[in-house]
Design an enzyme around this catalytic site. Sequence first.
Site, mmCIF file in Angstrom:
data_model
loop_
_atom_site.group_PDB
_atom_site.id
_atom_site.type_symbol
_atom_site.label_atom_id
_atom_site.label_comp_id
_atom_site.label_asym_id
_atom_site.label_seq_id
_atom_site.Cartn_x
_atom_site.Cartn_y
_atom_site.Cartn_z
ATOM 1 N N ASP A 103 0.852 -1.187 0.000
ATOM 2 C CA ASP A 103 0.000 0.000 0.000
ATOM 3 C C ASP A 103 0.893 1.244 0.000
ATOM 4 O O ASP A 103 1.888 1.316 0.722
ATOM 5 C CB ASP A 103 -0.911 0.010 1.235
ATOM 6 C CG ASP A 103 -2.031 1.025 1.110
ATOM 7 O OD1 ASP A 103 -3.204 0.606 0.973
ATOM 8 O OD2 ASP A 103 -1.743 2.246 1.139
ATOM 9 N N ILE A 104 0.528 2.224 -0.816
ATOM 10 C CA ILE A 104 1.352 3.427 -0.968
ATOM 11 C C ILE A 104 1.366 4.263 0.312
ATOM 12 O O ILE A 104 2.280 5.064 0.535
ATOM 13 C CB ILE A 104 0.854 4.247 -2.182
ATOM 14 C CG1 ILE A 104 1.954 5.103 -2.752
ATOM 15 C CG2 ILE A 104 -0.384 5.057 -1.833
ATOM 16 C CD1 ILE A 104 1.642 5.672 -4.119
ATOM 17 N N HIS A 156 -10.143 -5.077 -3.532
ATOM 18 C CA HIS A 156 -8.842 -5.285 -2.904
ATOM 19 C C HIS A 156 -9.042 -5.676 -1.455
ATOM 20 O O HIS A 156 -9.973 -5.220 -0.800
ATOM 21 C CB HIS A 156 -7.951 -4.043 -2.993
ATOM 22 C CG HIS A 156 -8.596 -2.768 -2.558
ATOM 23 N ND1 HIS A 156 -9.519 -2.102 -3.331
ATOM 24 C CD2 HIS A 156 -8.470 -2.042 -1.417
ATOM 25 C CE1 HIS A 156 -9.921 -1.016 -2.694
ATOM 26 N NE2 HIS A 156 -9.302 -0.957 -1.521
ATOM 27 N N HIS A 213 -6.992 -5.551 2.078
ATOM 28 C CA HIS A 213 -5.842 -5.033 2.809
ATOM 29 C C HIS A 213 -5.333 -6.155 3.716
ATOM 30 O O HIS A 213 -6.134 -6.767 4.434
ATOM 31 C CB HIS A 213 -6.234 -3.861 3.706
ATOM 32 C CG HIS A 213 -6.795 -2.672 2.978
ATOM 33 N ND1 HIS A 213 -6.082 -1.509 2.785
ATOM 34 C CD2 HIS A 213 -8.011 -2.465 2.414
ATOM 35 C CE1 HIS A 213 -6.843 -0.627 2.142
ATOM 36 N NE2 HIS A 213 -8.018 -1.185 1.908
ATOM 37 N N GLU A 235 -12.110 3.682 -1.560
ATOM 38 C CA GLU A 235 -11.569 4.749 -2.415
ATOM 39 C C GLU A 235 -11.311 4.260 -3.831
ATOM 40 O O GLU A 235 -11.475 5.016 -4.785
ATOM 41 C CB GLU A 235 -10.247 5.267 -1.832
ATOM 42 C CG GLU A 235 -10.421 6.066 -0.561
ATOM 43 C CD GLU A 235 -9.092 6.380 0.107
ATOM 44 O OE1 GLU A 235 -8.034 6.099 -0.492
ATOM 45 O OE2 GLU A 235 -9.126 6.879 1.246
ATOM 46 N N VAL A 236 -10.827 3.038 -3.951
ATOM 47 C CA VAL A 236 -10.460 2.535 -5.278
ATOM 48 C C VAL A 236 -11.477 1.471 -5.701
ATOM 49 O O VAL A 236 -11.635 0.453 -5.014
ATOM 50 C CB VAL A 236 -9.034 1.932 -5.261
ATOM 51 C CG1 VAL A 236 -8.665 1.422 -6.647
ATOM 52 C CG2 VAL A 236 -8.021 2.960 -4.777
ATOM 53 N N ASN A 269 -12.944 -2.922 2.060
ATOM 54 C CA ASN A 269 -13.956 -1.871 2.136
ATOM 55 C C ASN A 269 -14.845 -1.943 0.903
ATOM 56 O O ASN A 269 -14.350 -2.000 -0.222
ATOM 57 C CB ASN A 269 -13.280 -0.494 2.223
ATOM 58 C CG ASN A 269 -12.525 -0.330 3.526
ATOM 59 O OD1 ASN A 269 -13.027 -0.668 4.585
ATOM 60 N ND2 ASN A 269 -11.301 0.181 3.445
HETATM 61 P P1 AMP Z 1 -9.773 1.628 0.135
HETATM 62 O O1 AMP Z 1 -10.055 2.852 0.948
HETATM 63 O O2 AMP Z 1 -10.130 0.351 0.831
HETATM 64 O O3 AMP Z 1 -10.350 1.724 -1.261
HETATM 65 O O4 AMP Z 1 -8.190 1.565 0.008
HETATM 66 C C1 AMP Z 1 -7.484 2.053 -1.074
HETATM 67 C C2 AMP Z 1 -6.024 1.918 -0.715
HETATM 68 O O5 AMP Z 1 -5.257 2.046 -1.893
HETATM 69 C C3 AMP Z 1 -5.504 2.973 0.263
HETATM 70 O O6 AMP Z 1 -4.997 2.319 1.425
HETATM 71 C C4 AMP Z 1 -4.412 3.693 -0.518
HETATM 72 O O7 AMP Z 1 -3.312 4.057 0.285
HETATM 73 C C5 AMP Z 1 -4.042 2.655 -1.568
HETATM 74 N N1 AMP Z 1 -3.456 3.177 -2.801
HETATM 75 C C6 AMP Z 1 -3.937 4.185 -3.574
HETATM 76 N N2 AMP Z 1 -3.159 4.358 -4.657
HETATM 77 C C7 AMP Z 1 -2.175 3.420 -4.578
HETATM 78 C C8 AMP Z 1 -1.059 3.089 -5.388
HETATM 79 N N3 AMP Z 1 -0.791 3.751 -6.532
HETATM 80 N N4 AMP Z 1 -0.257 2.077 -5.005
HETATM 81 C C9 AMP Z 1 -0.512 1.410 -3.853
HETATM 82 N N5 AMP Z 1 -1.539 1.666 -3.044
HETATM 83 C C10 AMP Z 1 -2.376 2.660 -3.400
#
Ligand code: AMP
Length: 127
Positions: free
Chosen positions: A32-33, A105, A107, A100-101, A92
């Site tokens: 995770d970034i 995924h 975690h 967010e994405v 999530n």
């Molecule tokens: P969520 O809130 O469950 O959608 O988590 C999205 C996660 O993606 C967050 O923990 C971010 O830090 C992570 N994230 C976003 N962009 C990147 C990236 N380019 N590489 C790795 N992790 C990312």
Amino acid sequence: MYDKNNIFAKILRGEISCNRYFENNYALAFEDINPQREIHVLVIPKGEFSDLDDFNNKATDIEIAEFFRAITQVVRQLGISSSSGGYRVISNIGVNAGQEVPHLHFHILGGEPLGRMLSTRPLKENG
Ligand code: AMP
């Protein structure tokens, strides 16, 4: 509908780099970034699935089995299996969970004591 321009789709297409831990035909795991704990790795399926429900509704049995097996393979590789301290998985789904994405995924968090599952309760905006 799946958004092909989400950041994890770009990682899968190789348009954005990542710190890769594990990859097979069905899953990719990378750091995770913005790590929230000592170890914070994301595991994603390679197919186009926006969240867990989309995955369970549309993925083939082999995609589902291989994705979930990949989580344990990653955990073993990271050395955080239950016999070595343990870990937490979180996925999530949707707005209330703060997703967010929009690509499924999980975690994987570990490497240190993680504390309570949910430490704070957010206050409602309007009372
Ligand atoms: P969520 O809130 O469950 O959608 O988590 C999205 C996660 O993606 C967050 O923990 C971010 O830090 C992570 N994230 C976003 N962009 C990147 C990236 N380019 N590489 C790795 N992790 C990312």
